[in-house]
Design a protein around this motif. Structure first.
Motif: not given
Length: 418
Positions: A144-152
């Motif tokens: 989820m951390r990677d997913l959110l970084i990728n989102f931003w």
């Protein structure tokens, strides 16, 4: 009219899913020609019976997901257009602020967030699938951390692109696509330059390789290949995956030779040197620059077609799609839809070019290391750790494979020097 379009799309999509399911799960089986049974390309030589079953199951489900996800993305953009969601986002942004940049930021954030929510179930299923088959080692928290970084990161890049794109559209309604392409050239090169030192470290930790004896041999190989490099970098991918990989990334002074720590753990020295020689070939033969040139050439074509096609679609169906002109941010989903369709349609051509470069890199690695046995064993281990198919279906190869199939790579390695 809107209901008719949605129903027609869903019926067509359902038929497409059924055809793809039949093709992947029933019609095709991961078999090799009878005359190759018992040879080094035969999975029974380097995989257990259980691993063969897992490989077929995992690869087939992943391929199925790919083919159903592409039109699913088209459906997403179609819904946004037909229900005027983009138009609602733009009106809300207009009421919120008179400043264009903030207006663009709000609109792109809303669209990015909606995209994130819509596609999250598919992303989670992919993560779960990879976890269940022992490919992913990543915890849900880290994923989820990677997913959110990728989102931003994606939102920020989209905000920049949209701000420049629509400024150009409003300045020149007929030539915006050409000016966009000219500006894309330095932008793409800049992203390639900063990726190894700015973007990649957001997701992983990079450090100099711990095995200094191996580093000396890799650097010696790099010197033979004419690659200026003082260090080899290791990345802690074992926290995320059991898969193996290595790569040469970046341009100019930010070029880096990078090895997954899983590669260091699971391959012997000769196999690691072969993989590094393969990656060095991309540097020596300027494949990174050829790739940038190819990408920019495709982008030129895409922007030209988008400019012509979007204008015609808006003129004929603008009211239905809630778009009054290209100047409106509400036209962005239409642009993204056209780009997605064209990218998918041209992917077999892009993959052919990519496979040719990868094949040349394999040949170069064997010429540099003089060790085709290491090449064969490397390809077999890559198949084993990634649960890859040795001989994938033709459609999968056309649309998904930027590398030659493992059958082709192993055969070429065995024939090298004959």
């Amino acid at each position: 009219m809107r209901k008719k379009i949605i129903v027609s799309f869903l019926v067509t999509y359902g038929i497409f899913i059924a055809c793809i399911y039949f093709y992947l799960f029933i019609f095709h089986t991961d078999t090799i020609p009878a005359e190759l049974k018992g040879t080094s390309v035969d999975p029974e030589r380097f995989l257990t019976a259980h691993e063969i079953v897992l490989s077929e199951q995992y690869s087939t489900v992943r391929n199925f997901l790919f083919f159903i996800e592409v039109p699913f993305e088209w459906f997403f953009y179609l819904l946004i257009l037909l229900f005027g969601i983009g138009n609602l986002f733009e009106k809300w942004a207009n009421r919120t602020t008179p400043f264009t940049l903030i207006h663009n930021a709000i609109f792109t954030f809303c669209l990015s967030f909606l995209t994130f929510i819509f596609f999250y179930p598919l992303k989670f299923f992919r993560y779960t699938l990879s976890k269940n088959y022992g490919i992913s080692t990543q915890s849900f928290h880290d994923w989820m951390r990677d997913l959110l970084i990728n989102f931003w990161l994606d939102w920020f890049l989209l905000f920049i692109v949209v701000s420049v794109l629509y400024w150009l559209i409003r300045k020149s309604e007929n030539r915006w696509w050409l000016y966009t392409w000219f500006l894309a050239i330095p932008f793409v090169v800049f992203l390639m330059f900063i990726q190894p030192v700015v973007i990649d470290p957001l997701f992983n930790d990079f450090y100099e390789i711990k095995n200094k004896s191996l580093e000396e041999k890799i650097l010696s190989l790099a010197e033979t290949a004419g690659i200026p490099s003082e260090h080899v970098y290791e990345v802690n991918m074992s926290e995320k995956t059991n898969a193996l990989n290595a790569y040469v990334t970046g341009v100019g002074s930010n070029s880096r030779i990078v090895l997954y720590d899983t590669t260091l753990e699971k391959l012997n020295e000769d196999e690691i040197l072969f993989i590094m020689a393969h990656e060095m070939a991309h540097y020596v033969e300027k494949h990174i620059y050829f790739g940038i040139t190819g990408y920019l050439s495709l982008l030129f074509l895409l922007l030209f077609v988008v400019a012509k096609l979007a204008k015609k679609v808006i003129k004929k169906f603008g009211k239905l799609l809630h778009i009054s002109s290209m100047n409106n941010l509400a036209s962005l989903p239409l642009i993204l839809l056209i780009v997605s369709v064209l990218t998918f349609a041209t992917s077999p051509i892009s993959n052919v070019v990519s496979r040719q470069m990868e094949m040349r890199a394999d040949l170069y690695a064997m010429e540099l290391t003089k060790n085709n046995d290491a090449a064969v064993s490397t390809f077999q281990k890559l198949t084993k750790t990634g649960l890859s198919q040795v001989n994938p279906p033709t459609l999968v190869k056309w649309f998904r494979y930027g590398h030659p199939t493992m059958l082709e790579r192993i055969q070429m390695a065995e024939r090298y020097g004959d």
